[in-house]
Design a protein around this motif. Structure first.
Motif, PDB file in Angstrom:
ATOM      1  N   GLN A 193      -4.659 -23.919 -16.859  1.00 56.13           N
ATOM      2  CA  GLN A 193      -4.270 -24.579 -18.099  1.00 56.13           C
ATOM      3  C   GLN A 193      -2.762 -24.808 -18.110  1.00 56.13           C
ATOM      4  N   LYS A 230      -7.727 -24.189 -24.758  1.00 57.29           N
ATOM      5  CA  LYS A 230      -9.149 -24.522 -24.703  1.00 57.29           C
ATOM      6  C   LYS A 230      -9.993 -23.281 -24.968  1.00 57.29           C
ATOM      7  N   LEU A 263     -16.407 -26.240 -22.405  1.00 55.79           N
ATOM      8  CA  LEU A 263     -14.990 -26.141 -22.727  1.00 55.79           C
ATOM      9  C   LEU A 263     -14.654 -27.128 -23.850  1.00 55.79           C
ATOM     10  N   ARG A 264     -13.954 -26.626 -24.865  1.00 52.94           N
ATOM     11  CA  ARG A 264     -13.539 -27.476 -25.983  1.00 52.94           C
ATOM     12  C   ARG A 264     -12.039 -27.335 -26.195  1.00 52.94           C
ATOM     13  N   ALA A 265     -11.340 -28.458 -26.266  1.00 53.49           N
ATOM     14  CA  ALA A 265      -9.891 -28.442 -26.465  1.00 53.49           C
ATOM     15  C   ALA A 265      -9.575 -28.107 -27.915  1.00 53.49           C
ATOM     16  N   SER A 311      -4.661 -31.250 -24.598  1.00 50.52           N
ATOM     17  CA  SER A 311      -4.770 -30.328 -23.468  1.00 50.52           C
ATOM     18  C   SER A 311      -4.650 -31.037 -22.135  1.00 50.52           C
TER      19      SER A 311
END
Length: 270
Positions: free
Chosen positions: A165, A170, A232-234, A238
């Motif tokens: 990252q 995230k 995966l969710r921002a 991101s």
């Protein structure tokens, strides 16, 4: 009405400055996820790759994004119909709006293989002892870029992945590969379950899944073992980078040999 609920989850282990030998012994070869801190401290990308700098340096360059994702069920499964070329600046302007899953630059777009973006490789460093130092080969390093709200729903990869990252945060959910029978693995490497609102009347077996969760922020590196389901969710705009060429590994990775990528299986799986 269908019963939807958020399932309980356990935390992913977090380690600081994990030695490569310990990583390969305790995590890679044991198929265990881990968040590693301190592997990205020498990356120029951490400070240079701001949205403003990217817009100034590459804003007029065309990039391939997945667009119209909000209107498509399981958009990651239908990348071909969602492909669209836009100036990078257009994607970056989305970062100032409300969270949305409508436009996302994902790994399959192979941005870093294009001549115009090759200079970005000089701002990355292969984590020493983890990843092969040559980053210029095909499919060795990929970039993900999108506004807050972008979601890659439940799927698993056919390789081990080191997920780095660069900026933004995230939320990540993971489930072990051995729980595949409960994941509603309907097509390829994809699940039909919505991780944000699991419908347990439609997918009752998903209630048996042991979800793990972790938030990754700037400078965090997450090891996603081959076969492990993940979404995966921002939480914020991101930018992430992923590697798949591991040191001390025959062929640089371990492959998941059953299954297929995309919506249509090859002939041998029909």
């Amino acid at each position: 009405m269908s019963r939807r609920q958020a399932l309980p989850s356990s935390r992913v282990e977090r380690r600081s400055r994990l030695a490569p030998a310990e990583f390969f012994t305790d995590y890679y070869r044991r198929n265990r996820p881990v968040v590693i801190e301190g592997l990205m401290e020498d990356w120029p990308a951490r400070t240079r790759w701001t949205p403003g700098w990217m817009a100034e340096r590459f804003g007029d360059e065309t990039v391939e994004v997945m667009a119209g994702r909000d209107a498509q069920e399981m958009p990651d499964l239908h990348a071909d119909r969602l492909r669209r070329d836009v100036p990078l600046r257009e994607l970056l302007t989305r970062f100032d709006g409300a969270p949305a899953n409508d436009m996302y630059l994902v790994a399959r777009n192979s941005l870093l293989l294009r001549d115009a973006f090759r200079p970005l490789l000089e701002d990355l460093r292969a984590p020493e002892g983890y990843i092969h130092p040559d980053l210029h080969g095909p499919d060795r390093v990929h970039l993900w870029l999108g506004p807050a709200g972008t979601l890659s729903n439940l799927h698993h990869d056919h390789l081990n992945v080191l997920f780095c990252q660069v900026w933004g945060r995230k939320q990540v959910w993971l489930a072990p590969s051995w729980e595949t029978p409960w994941m509603s693995n309907v097509r390829g490497f994809y699940s039909a379950v919505d991780v944000l609102a699991p419908d347990l009347e439609r997918f009752p077996d998903f209630a048996r899944v042991a979800l793990h969760s972790v938030e990754v922020g700037p400078g965090d590196t997450l090891f996603i073992p081959v076969g492990w389901w993940h979404a995966l969710r921002a939480v914020e705009p991101s930018l992430s980078v992923t590697f798949v060429s591991f040191e001390e590994t025959p062929g640089m990775n371990t492959c998941w040999r059953e299954g297929w990528l995309g919506a249509t299986p090859p002939e041998e799986h029909r």
